[in-house]
Structures are given as C-alpha cells and as structure tokens.
Design a protein around this motif. Structure first.
Motif, mmCIF file in Angstrom:
data_model
loop_
_atom_site.group_PDB
_atom_site.id
_atom_site.type_symbol
_atom_site.label_atom_id
_atom_site.label_comp_id
_atom_site.label_asym_id
_atom_site.label_seq_id
_atom_site.Cartn_x
_atom_site.Cartn_y
_atom_site.Cartn_z
ATOM 1 N N UNK A 1 19.178 6.715 11.170
ATOM 2 C CA UNK A 1 18.085 7.938 11.192
ATOM 3 C C UNK A 1 17.488 8.049 12.543
ATOM 4 N N UNK A 2 17.229 9.404 13.284
ATOM 5 C CA UNK A 2 16.959 9.427 14.341
ATOM 6 C C UNK A 2 16.060 9.619 14.526
ATOM 7 N N UNK A 3 14.975 9.462 13.898
ATOM 8 C CA UNK A 3 13.364 9.499 13.815
ATOM 9 C C UNK A 3 13.024 8.998 13.023
ATOM 10 N N UNK A 4 11.956 7.551 13.241
ATOM 11 C CA UNK A 4 11.095 6.602 12.939
ATOM 12 C C UNK A 4 11.767 5.514 11.373
ATOM 13 N N UNK A 5 11.621 4.436 11.442
ATOM 14 C CA UNK A 5 12.131 3.623 10.424
ATOM 15 C C UNK A 5 11.128 2.784 10.173
ATOM 16 N N UNK A 6 10.649 2.787 8.963
ATOM 17 C CA UNK A 6 9.513 1.704 8.864
ATOM 18 C C UNK A 6 9.794 0.357 7.501
ATOM 19 N N UNK A 7 9.924 -0.622 7.808
ATOM 20 C CA UNK A 7 10.223 -1.387 6.258
ATOM 21 C C UNK A 7 8.399 -2.211 5.684
ATOM 22 N N UNK A 8 9.083 -2.366 5.080
ATOM 23 C CA UNK A 8 8.135 -2.970 3.812
ATOM 24 C C UNK A 8 8.476 -3.602 3.005
ATOM 25 N N UNK A 9 7.825 -5.176 2.671
ATOM 26 C CA UNK A 9 8.159 -6.191 2.054
ATOM 27 C C UNK A 9 6.471 -5.860 1.185
ATOM 28 N N UNK A 10 6.798 -7.076 -0.478
ATOM 29 C CA UNK A 10 5.679 -6.897 -1.094
ATOM 30 C C UNK A 10 5.899 -7.681 -1.890
ATOM 31 N N UNK A 11 5.726 -8.310 -2.907
ATOM 32 C CA UNK A 11 5.721 -9.926 -3.924
ATOM 33 C C UNK A 11 6.001 -9.158 -4.893
ATOM 34 N N UNK B 1 5.581 -2.542 -11.103
ATOM 35 C CA UNK B 1 4.865 -3.273 -10.990
ATOM 36 C C UNK B 1 3.446 -2.822 -11.009
ATOM 37 N N UNK B 2 3.097 -2.369 -11.568
ATOM 38 C CA UNK B 2 1.795 -1.932 -11.261
ATOM 39 C C UNK B 2 0.920 -2.309 -10.232
ATOM 40 N N UNK B 3 0.518 -3.490 -10.374
ATOM 41 C CA UNK B 3 0.381 -3.915 -8.213
ATOM 42 C C UNK B 3 1.283 -3.942 -7.354
ATOM 43 N N UNK C 1 2.371 -0.194 -7.451
ATOM 44 C CA UNK C 1 2.677 1.363 -7.472
ATOM 45 C C UNK C 1 1.986 2.083 -5.782
ATOM 46 N N UNK C 2 0.932 1.588 -4.787
ATOM 47 C CA UNK C 2 0.601 2.171 -4.360
ATOM 48 C C UNK C 2 1.290 2.021 -3.359
ATOM 49 N N UNK C 3 1.886 1.067 -2.310
ATOM 50 C CA UNK C 3 2.802 1.456 -1.935
ATOM 51 C C UNK C 3 4.219 1.955 -2.106
ATOM 52 N N UNK C 4 3.954 2.862 -3.380
ATOM 53 C CA UNK C 4 5.258 4.047 -3.268
ATOM 54 C C UNK C 4 4.370 5.114 -3.120
ATOM 55 N N UNK C 5 3.253 5.403 -3.994
ATOM 56 C CA UNK C 5 2.221 6.262 -3.697
ATOM 57 C C UNK C 5 1.680 6.928 -2.330
ATOM 58 N N UNK C 6 1.725 5.716 -1.739
ATOM 59 C CA UNK C 6 1.438 6.087 -0.180
ATOM 60 C C UNK C 6 2.474 6.123 0.478
ATOM 61 N N UNK C 7 3.643 5.736 -0.076
ATOM 62 C CA UNK C 7 4.862 5.850 1.037
ATOM 63 C C UNK C 7 5.037 7.753 1.075
ATOM 64 N N UNK C 8 4.875 8.051 -0.051
ATOM 65 C CA UNK C 8 5.600 9.484 -0.390
ATOM 66 C C UNK C 8 4.356 10.418 0.285
ATOM 67 N N UNK C 9 3.202 10.229 0.154
ATOM 68 C CA UNK C 9 1.839 10.639 0.608
ATOM 69 C C UNK C 9 2.402 10.700 1.919
ATOM 70 N N UNK C 10 2.615 9.461 2.617
ATOM 71 C CA UNK C 10 2.734 9.976 4.287
ATOM 72 C C UNK C 10 3.695 10.681 4.788
ATOM 73 N N UNK C 11 4.437 10.437 3.744
ATOM 74 C CA UNK C 11 5.347 11.671 4.451
ATOM 75 C C UNK C 11 5.269 12.935 4.050
ATOM 76 N N UNK C 12 4.410 13.898 2.860
ATOM 77 C CA UNK C 12 4.161 14.443 2.696
ATOM 78 C C UNK C 12 3.036 15.330 3.968
ATOM 79 N N UNK C 13 2.191 14.534 4.065
ATOM 80 C CA UNK C 13 1.412 14.487 5.174
ATOM 81 C C UNK C 13 2.020 15.149 6.634
ATOM 82 N N UNK C 14 2.608 13.964 6.863
ATOM 83 C CA UNK C 14 2.870 14.379 7.803
ATOM 84 C C UNK C 14 3.788 16.263 8.156
#
Length: 256
Positions: free
Chosen positions: A215-225, A233-235, A237-250
């Motif tokens: 990418x010529x733009x930003x790249x963020x790496x997030x690791x979780x259990x 894993x329902x625990x 879920x928030x990582x994915x929803x937040x990632x989607x919402x963050x992209x659309x908010x931008x």
C-alpha cells in the motif's frame, strides 16, 4: 483466455441473504472467505454495521448455494466477477480472511479509486510462496487443515465429507498459489488493516508487517488472542467491527 460467466449464479450475493431492502447504500463491504469456506459463516461479523452499508459475500464454485457446481476458480474469474456488481462507484472496503486476504488484495487493486481499504485477516502477505506444492498428498492437506483448527473430527472421519473437503481445499490451494505469484509488486492506494490471532499456527507473525509493501497509504497490524479462526470468537468481534467502521469513518471525513 476463457472466463466463466459470472451472471448465473452470481459470485457475489447480499449478506444476510434475502434481507429486507435497506436505505440507498452509501458504501459497500466485500467479504472474501477462507479456503473451503463460504460467506454465510461471516454473518456474525456484520450485526453491528450501519444499515446503509451494502454487504456482499463471495461464493466460489462448490460451496454453499453453489454446492452443485464443480469446485475450482482462477484469479481472472474472481476479478471478472466484479463486473456483475451494481453501483461500482460506491466506496468499497474489502475484508478477506486467509485465502480471502490474498484474493482481497487483488480485488482492492482492481477496484482502483473506488477502494477505500483492505482488511487482511489471518494471512501474511504472499508473493509466490504457497502453503503446499502441487505434489502434496491428501495427508499433507489434512495436516494443514488440522493446524488451522476449527474442523470437527466427525467431518474428517466421514469418507464422503472428507473427499469433498479435500477437493475444495486443493482447488483453493491452487487459487492461492496463483494469487500469491501475481501479488509481487502489487500496491493499492488505500490503507490496509491487518488482523491476526496470536496463536495462529498458519501465519508467521513476524511477516505481518510485510503488508506495508502493498500500500502507498497507512498499514496497521493488530494481534489479539486466538488461533487461525480467531475472527469467529465473539470476544474478538469488536476488532473487526472497529476496523470496518474506522475505514468508513475516514471516507466520511474526506467527503465532509
């Protein structure tokens, strides 16, 4: 080169299937599943999204509603399927898991200026290195499946289901090799978010940062259990929803 028709049945379908028509969409999310999988399993990731985001899932031949079709697809067929999607001008985010992340990079690139980002889940960037060679035996494929986890032993012990699953996985491994070979030097002009389970035995965690080269733009790496299918894993879920919402908010901020 010959390309199979994408019209009947469509490669992309609305998620959830048969849902009530919502408001005119302001953006779109494309969901690209893992090897051997279909999009319906990803429904649990979508409950928190705004109703003006259109969600489409990719179904490859041989699974879910395309179960009666012979498995197998080429990268060119997957890319050609984009032409059947209505309103191609919608700002579009691609979310792919495992094989879907590698395919997602190509789809994001093909979308060009209409792509607002890629969420690459459970996959290190691949530039030619396949998980298995063409000469790999059934036991090699099954060992790979077992390393990923999340497969009931009853499925592997059932002769018919085992044979069906092996055929799906072999065709997807071929598609993955082709996609990886054609990923060399591929870059998009949209940000990439990388999400991965810390205990994922199919991913080299040290290589996740390599997505920055795509990418010529930003790249963020997030690791979780979690392992390879930590996204279910329902625990987590928030990582994915937040990632989607963050992209659309931008996107919304740029438009305002």
């Amino acid at each position: 080169m010959s390309v199979r028709t994408t019209a009947q049945p469509p490669w992309w379908s609305q998620l959830p299937p048969g849902g009530e028509p919502g408001p005119v969409p302001r953006a779109r999310l494309l969901v690209v599943p893992h090897s051997g999988g279909g999009p319906n399993r990803y429904l649990r990731l979508l409950g928190g999204l705004a109703d003006d985001i259109e969600v489409l899932g990719l179904t490859l031949p041989g699974r879910e509603r395309r179960r009666t079709e012979r498995p197998g697809a080429t990268l060119d067929e997957v890319l050609a399927s984009l032409s059947a999607i209505r309103r191609p001008e919608l700002p579009t985010l691609v979310l792919g898991h495992s094989l879907g992340a590698t395919l997602g990079l190509h789809l994001a690139h093909a979308l060009g200026e209409h792509c607002v980002g890629l969420i690459a889940s459970g996959q290190e960037p691949r530039d030619g290195a396949g998980r298995l060679s063409e000469q790999a035996g059934d036991e090699d494929v099954l060992r790979l499946l077992e390393r990923g986890g999340d497969m009931p032993s009853a499925v592997l012990e059932h002769e018919g289901l085992r044979a069906y699953l092996l055929e799906l996985l072999r065709t997807d491994l071929r598609l993955g090799r082709e996609s990886a070979e054609r990923s060399r030097g591929l870059r998009i002009d949209a940000p990439i978010t990388v999400l991965c389970g810390r205990e994922d035995r199919l991913v080299d965690q040290d290589k996740l940062a390599g997505w920055r080269a795509h990418t010529s733009a930003d790249c963020e790496v997030r690791v979780f259990p979690g392992g390879h299918f930590a996204l279910f894993d329902p625990n987590n879920l928030r990582h994915y929803i937040e990632a989607v919402e963050r992209h659309f908010a931008a996107v919304a901020e740029l438009a305002s």
